[in-house]
Write a protein that holds these residues in place. Structure first.
Motif, PDB file in Angstrom:
ATOM      1  N   VAL A 414      -0.548  33.204-104.956  1.00 40.38           N
ATOM      2  CA  VAL A 414       0.400  33.152-106.065  1.00 40.38           C
ATOM      3  C   VAL A 414       1.020  34.532-106.257  1.00 40.38           C
ATOM      4  O   VAL A 414       0.320  35.544-106.289  1.00 40.38           O
ATOM      5  N   LEU A 415       2.338  34.561-106.377  1.00 37.40           N
ATOM      6  CA  LEU A 415       3.075  35.785-106.695  1.00 37.40           C
ATOM      7  C   LEU A 415       3.785  35.559-108.019  1.00 37.40           C
ATOM      8  O   LEU A 415       4.629  34.668-108.123  1.00 37.40           O
ATOM      9  N   ILE A 416       3.428  36.355-109.031  1.00 38.38           N
ATOM     10  CA  ILE A 416       4.031  36.207-110.358  1.00 38.38           C
ATOM     11  C   ILE A 416       4.993  37.359-110.595  1.00 38.38           C
ATOM     12  O   ILE A 416       4.625  38.532-110.472  1.00 38.38           O
ATOM     13  N   GLY A 417       6.227  37.038-110.936  1.00 41.18           N
ATOM     14  CA  GLY A 417       7.215  38.056-111.279  1.00 41.18           C
ATOM     15  C   GLY A 417       7.344  38.165-112.776  1.00 41.18           C
ATOM     16  O   GLY A 417       7.683  37.180-113.450  1.00 41.18           O
ATOM     17  N   THR A 418       7.056  39.355-113.326  1.00 37.77           N
ATOM     18  CA  THR A 418       7.194  39.580-114.767  1.00 37.77           C
ATOM     19  C   THR A 418       8.450  40.401-115.037  1.00 37.77           C
ATOM     20  O   THR A 418       9.036  40.972-114.126  1.00 37.77           O
ATOM     21  N   LEU A 419       8.831  40.484-116.310  1.00 33.51           N
ATOM     22  CA  LEU A 419      10.094  41.142-116.659  1.00 33.51           C
ATOM     23  C   LEU A 419       9.953  42.625-116.942  1.00 33.51           C
ATOM     24  O   LEU A 419      10.936  43.353-116.921  1.00 33.51           O
ATOM     25  N   ASP A 420       8.721  43.087-117.256  1.00 28.81           N
ATOM     26  CA  ASP A 420       8.543  44.521-117.508  1.00 28.81           C
ATOM     27  C   ASP A 420       7.093  44.915-117.247  1.00 28.81           C
ATOM     28  O   ASP A 420       6.218  44.068-117.023  1.00 28.81           O
ATOM     29  N   VAL A 421       6.840  46.222-117.277  1.00 31.09           N
ATOM     30  CA  VAL A 421       5.517  46.758-116.962  1.00 31.09           C
ATOM     31  C   VAL A 421       4.482  46.279-117.968  1.00 31.09           C
ATOM     32  O   VAL A 421       3.377  45.865-117.598  1.00 31.09           O
ATOM     33  N   ALA A 422       4.823  46.344-119.256  1.00 34.03           N
ATOM     34  CA  ALA A 422       3.869  45.958-120.285  1.00 34.03           C
ATOM     35  C   ALA A 422       3.420  44.514-120.095  1.00 34.03           C
ATOM     36  O   ALA A 422       2.226  44.186-120.231  1.00 34.03           O
ATOM     37  N   GLU A 423       4.354  43.637-119.772  1.00 31.72           N
ATOM     38  CA  GLU A 423       4.017  42.228-119.578  1.00 31.72           C
ATOM     39  C   GLU A 423       3.101  42.043-118.371  1.00 31.72           C
ATOM     40  O   GLU A 423       2.159  41.244-118.412  1.00 31.72           O
ATOM     41  N   SER A 424       3.354  42.774-117.301  1.00 31.51           N
ATOM     42  CA  SER A 424       2.500  42.637-116.107  1.00 31.51           C
ATOM     43  C   SER A 424       1.073  43.058-116.410  1.00 31.51           C
ATOM     44  O   SER A 424       0.114  42.439-115.930  1.00 31.51           O
ATOM     45  N   GLU A 425       0.913  44.098-117.229  1.00 26.02           N
ATOM     46  CA  GLU A 425      -0.431  44.574-117.546  1.00 26.02           C
ATOM     47  C   GLU A 425      -1.141  43.641-118.530  1.00 26.02           C
ATOM     48  O   GLU A 425      -2.350  43.429-118.432  1.00 26.02           O
ATOM     49  N   ARG A 426      -0.395  43.057-119.457  1.00 29.86           N
ATOM     50  CA  ARG A 426      -0.995  42.056-120.360  1.00 29.86           C
ATOM     51  C   ARG A 426      -1.480  40.849-119.574  1.00 29.86           C
ATOM     52  O   ARG A 426      -2.575  40.332-119.809  1.00 29.86           O
ATOM     53  N   LEU A 427      -0.670  40.384-118.632  1.00 32.31           N
ATOM     54  CA  LEU A 427      -1.047  39.224-117.835  1.00 32.31           C
ATOM     55  C   LEU A 427      -2.282  39.532-116.993  1.00 32.31           C
ATOM     56  O   LEU A 427      -3.177  38.683-116.866  1.00 32.31           O
ATOM     57  N   ALA A 428      -2.351  40.735-116.440  1.00 33.71           N
ATOM     58  CA  ALA A 428      -3.520  41.108-115.639  1.00 33.71           C
ATOM     59  C   ALA A 428      -4.789  41.072-116.485  1.00 33.71           C
ATOM     60  O   ALA A 428      -5.852  40.607-116.017  1.00 33.71           O
ATOM     61  N   LEU A 429      -4.699  41.537-117.740  1.00 36.73           N
ATOM     62  CA  LEU A 429      -5.858  41.493-118.631  1.00 36.73           C
ATOM     63  C   LEU A 429      -6.256  40.053-118.951  1.00 36.73           C
ATOM     64  O   LEU A 429      -7.447  39.705-118.999  1.00 36.73           O
ATOM     65  N   THR A 430      -5.252  39.201-119.172  1.00 35.67           N
ATOM     66  CA  THR A 430      -5.530  37.784-119.448  1.00 35.67           C
ATOM     67  C   THR A 430      -6.244  37.136-118.273  1.00 35.67           C
ATOM     68  O   THR A 430      -7.234  36.406-118.450  1.00 35.67           O
ATOM     69  N   LEU A 431      -5.758  37.394-117.068  1.00 34.69           N
ATOM     70  CA  LEU A 431      -6.380  36.804-115.877  1.00 34.69           C
ATOM     71  C   LEU A 431      -7.786  37.351-115.668  1.00 34.69           C
ATOM     72  O   LEU A 431      -8.697  36.603-115.288  1.00 34.69           O
ATOM     73  N   ALA A 432      -7.963  38.644-115.927  1.00 35.77           N
ATOM     74  CA  ALA A 432      -9.296  39.230-115.787  1.00 35.77           C
ATOM     75  C   ALA A 432     -10.275  38.570-116.748  1.00 35.77           C
ATOM     76  O   ALA A 432     -11.449  38.354-116.416  1.00 35.77           O
ATOM     77  N   GLY A 433      -9.777  38.229-117.961  1.00 35.26           N
ATOM     78  CA  GLY A 433     -10.622  37.555-118.936  1.00 35.26           C
ATOM     79  C   GLY A 433     -11.062  36.173-118.481  1.00 35.26           C
ATOM     80  O   GLY A 433     -12.064  35.639-118.964  1.00 35.26           O
ATOM     81  N   ARG A 434     -10.330  35.606-117.538  1.00 34.27           N
ATOM     82  CA  ARG A 434     -10.692  34.307-116.973  1.00 34.27           C
ATOM     83  C   ARG A 434     -11.445  34.458-115.653  1.00 34.27           C
ATOM     84  O   ARG A 434     -11.654  33.473-114.946  1.00 34.27           O
ATOM     85  N   GLY A 435     -11.769  35.693-115.312  1.00 39.51           N
ATOM     86  CA  GLY A 435     -12.513  35.928-114.078  1.00 39.51           C
ATOM     87  C   GLY A 435     -11.645  35.885-112.831  1.00 39.51           C
ATOM     88  O   GLY A 435     -12.162  35.693-111.725  1.00 39.51           O
ATOM     89  N   LEU A 436     -10.337  36.064-112.996  1.00 48.60           N
ATOM     90  CA  LEU A 436      -9.423  36.028-111.860  1.00 48.60           C
ATOM     91  C   LEU A 436      -8.957  37.447-111.527  1.00 48.60           C
ATOM     92  O   LEU A 436      -8.361  38.123-112.362  1.00 48.60           O
ATOM     93  N   GLU A 437      -9.243  37.890-110.326  1.00 50.47           N
ATOM     94  CA  GLU A 437      -8.805  39.210-109.897  1.00 50.47           C
ATOM     95  C   GLU A 437      -7.367  39.139-109.362  1.00 50.47           C
ATOM     96  O   GLU A 437      -7.013  38.198-108.661  1.00 50.47           O
TER      97      GLU A 437
END
Length: 771
Positions: A414-437
């Motif tokens: 999966v390749l996810i395109g976000t609109l800005d840096v802050a959004e990409s980092e928020r999404l990474a934290l959300t995925l990490a919370g679900r155990g997804l690297e």
């Protein structure tokens, strides 16, 4: 049929490919003969079919890449002066190299212009064996290249370089005072890679050469003051998020804190305004990042650090004060050129990209370029799903994370395109919370972009990328990924330009690979709130509304581009005239003729004193320096001497005249740029008198230009009358002709809030729409 309809309507992308396809088909008759020979014959560009066959065989032998028919069609489209639209993964790099070689073999010098240094060097080195096989020389430049390395690279038949580096070389050459120091040859052919990005996204960006650097002048106390102000109470932001203004309560609060009447102290008002703009309208990790103790702008169309780029100096300093950083150096602009102005210097222009039709009108209007849509080598089988639409951003984000987890559970990359840096980092934290690297690519680690993107097609990988991901880098599918549906591209929101969405989709489905894409959109996205706020009444937005918002955004950007070019077009013409005049001074004796005619008695006096050695001033060992300092002929004490003779004296005087006129021409041009910058900022006042602001600007610019030329002449004559010219030449510093000890280059990000004129017209337009 689609192409026929476009041709009938004369729409972008309507170039008829039939002649190119026939030429490629005819080239097959030559292939068997070429395969049988050990040494390839000399290229013949006058026989297109034979040349195509030779290109195919040369690429196969030198690179192990045998061009597809469509790649040769793309090459012929480029050689015909078009922009070739070729989908991601269709081999644009090879098509571009074959076209560059074709132009070079016609005896034309070619600059292959890319978006960054990495791609310029990679492509020059990658395609090097092909150029060697065809007898064409190739070189490249980057920001670390020395003047000698640059001069050598530009001397090759084909030179690869980023648009900024080539532009900076052009600007530096404009201040040379010796022909031997020039680096860039006369422009002939520009072959632009990622043409939409360079010719449209970057078109309005001015490249700047500055000197006499001083620290910025933002006041840290202002940053602290505006940080205490409350949105909606002390200040308000307009619908487009392009303007912010203090409310009456905000004015009272600021005046009480500073102990001044704001509108009676323009300097303080400007400082407060800049600090408020930096605080309210520029967001860290969206518009810029802070790295290594410096503010780095983020390119809005790529989501990556914009190297060497800054805002206009006052705003740059205000952002640095906001982040409690020391003010960076600033200085007087000596010269500038927009990317559009740089590219239009080339008599022949062509380019290639995966998304050209969407900006076809701009390519035609601003560059006279047409788009040739080259079909893919294999049919596209990517599955593009309709948008997933939500009322609120939180709902959208939850659904996005669910979709990523579901796809990952099957092993699908999966390749996810976000609109800005802050959004990409928020999404990474959300995925990490679900155990997804996941691997995150944004402006904070863009140096690893190519390697990160290249691995995005591996089984089980999750890659989060801010905006466009890895243009110029292929994503190859890992083992077994085909059976899982190929790479899955997900957009966390729609971009302001549909073209950027198409570029993100294009990361999947290369060369007939399977793949899929989908975008998640909410009614709280900037695209909706900034461009169709008046039409959105809440609830889940419709697909029609989202598409309409993109059209509005694209129309706004098109009008800004058009409006900017209206202002800069006259300035570009004036610059061309100044450069032509400067070149005559630099290469000939125009300066001598002008000064001898304007001050004949002084000219004869100096010439005689140089010829006889009776002039006064420092001799060869007495500290003389500057123009002609290597000619000798003086005495140790600077008194009388034998002199350099008639011919030597004339040479010394000609050199001194050249230095005097070049200095004042460059000085007056810098002042002209500064004056017109002030005029443009204040031209909005003419709107109140119902005058056309562009017409008024042109009137001011024409008058100012005439005064500038007269000022060059008068200053040059005055300097010549007062100058001390010895056999060792002209003492530049003593004559007040000292140039900046250092110059530096950068790009100016257009003020994100626009000029005052643009803000006024924007408010008027919104008011009319509401009525």
């Amino acid at each position: 049929m689609k192409q026929f309809v476009r041709r009938f309507l004369e729409r972008p992308g309507s170039i008829d490919l039939t002649p190119f396809e026939r030429t490629v088909a005819a080239s097959r008759a030559h292939e068997e003969r070429l395969r049988a020979v050990e040494e390839l014959p000399e290229p013949r560009v006058d026989d297109p079919a034979a040349f195509c066959a030779l290109l195919r065989e040369a690429a196969d032998r030198s690179l192990g890449l045998r061009p597809y028919d469509v790649q040769l069609v793309g090459t012929l489209a480029l050689l015909s002066g078009n922009v070739a639209e070729m989908a991601t993964g269709e081999g644009k790099t090879l098509s571009g190299a074959m076209a560059a070689a074709g132009y070079a073999l016609q005896g034309r010098r070619v600059h292959v212009i890319s978006v960054n240094d990495y791609l310029a060097r990679r492509d020059a080195e990658w395609m090097g064996p092909l150029y060697d096989a065809l007898g064409v020389t190739v070189g490249w430049i980057d920001q670390n290249s020395t003047p000698e390395e640059r001069r050598e690279a530009y001397a090759r038949d084909v030179t690869y370089g980023s648009v900024s580096e080539i532009g900076f070389d052009v600007l530096r050459d404009r201040l040379r005072t010796d022909v031997a120091e020039l680096v860039v040859p006369e422009p002939q052919v520009a072959l632009v890679d990622e043409a939409d990005s360079v010719l449209v996204d970057e078109a309005r960006v001015p490249l700047v050469l500055a000197g006499a650097a001083d620290p910025g002048d933002a006041v840290p106390e202002m940053a602290a003051l505006v940080r205490q102000l409350v949105k909606g109470y002390h200040y308000e932001i307009d619908d487009q998020a392009r303007n912010v203004h203090l409310t009456p309560k905000g004015i009272d609060t600021v005046e009480n804190a500073l102990g001044v009447e704001l509108y009676d102290t323009p300097g303080t008002l400007a400082e407060v305004s800049l600090a408020l703009h930096a605080h309210a309208l520029l967001t860290k990790d969206v518009d810029y990042i802070v790295r290594d103790g410096r503010v780095h702008l983020i390119n809005p169309s790529r989501g990556r650090v914009a190297l060497l780029q800054r805002w206009p100096d006052g705003l740059q300093a205000a952002v640095e004060a906001k982040e409690a950083l020391p003010a960076s150096e600033t200085g007087e602009i000596l010269d500038s050129i927009t990317v559009q102005g740089l590219i239009t210097r080339y008599p022949v222009k062509c380019g290639m990209t995966g998304t050209a039709v969407a900006v076809g009108e701009q390519l035609r209007e601003f560059y006279g370029l047409e788009v040739a849509v080259v079909p893919p080598n294999r049919p596209l089988v990517r599955a593009d799903e309709p948008d997933r639409l939500f009322e609120h951003a939180l709902e959208r984000d939850r659904a996005l994370a669910d979709e990523i987890a579901e796809a990952h559970a099957t092993g699908r990359p999966v390749l996810i395109g976000t609109l800005d840096v802050a959004e990409s980092e928020r999404l990474a934290l959300t995925l990490a919370g679900r155990g997804l690297e996941c691997v995150v690519l944004n402006a904070k680690n863009d140096a690893e972009e190519a390697s990160i993107i290249a691995a995005a097609g591996e089984r089980g990988s999750i890659t989060v990328s801010t905006q466009m991901a890895g243009r110029g880098t292929d994503i190859r599918l890992g083992e077994g990924v085909d059976a899982l549906g190929g790479l899955y591209v997900i957009g966390s929101g729609r971009h302001a330009a549909s073209r950027l969405d198409d570029q993100l989709r294009g990361r999947a489905g290369r060369q007939g690979d399977p793949g899929g894409s989908v975008f998640f959109v909410s009614g709280e996205d900037d695209l909706i709130t900034h461009y169709v706020a008046d039409e959105y009444t809440g609830g889940v937005p419709s697909q029609r509304l989202v598409a309409h918002a993109q059209r509005v955004a694209e129309g706004v950007n098109m009008e800004i581009h058009r409006n900017t070019w209206r202002y800069t077009r006259l300035l570009e013409r004036q610059r061309e005239e100044v450069l032509e005049r400067r070149d005559k001074v630099l290469r000939g004796r125009t300066a001598s003729e002008a000064l001898a005619a304007a001050a004949p008695e002084r000219w004869a006096e100096v010439l005689e004193s140089l010829r006889t050695g009776t002039g006064t001033g420092a001799g060869a060992d007495g500290g003389g320096h500057g123009a002609g300092a290597d000619r000798g002929g003086g005495t140790d004490e600077g008194g009388t001497g034998a002199g350099p003779g008639a011919e030597g004296a004339a040479d010394v005087l000609h050199e001194a005249a050249r230095q005097i006129v070049l200095f004042h021409l460059d000085r007056c041009w810098a002042e002209h740029l500064a004056y017109l910058g002030e005029v443009r900022e204040g031209i909005h006042l003419r709107v109140l008198g119902r005058a056309n602001p562009i017409d008024e600007f042109h009137k001011e610019a024409v008058g100012a230009y005439r005064r500038m030329l007269a000022e060059v002449e008068s200053r040059s004559v005055a300097a010549f009358e007062a100058a001390e010219i010895t056999a060792d030449g002209l003492d530049l510093e003593g004559a007040g002709l000292k140039r900046p000890t250092a110059t530096w280059t950068y790009l100016v990000q257009d003020n994100p809030f626009g000029t005052e004129l643009e803000r006024i017209t924007s408010r008027l337009a919104r008011g009319s729409r509401r009525r």
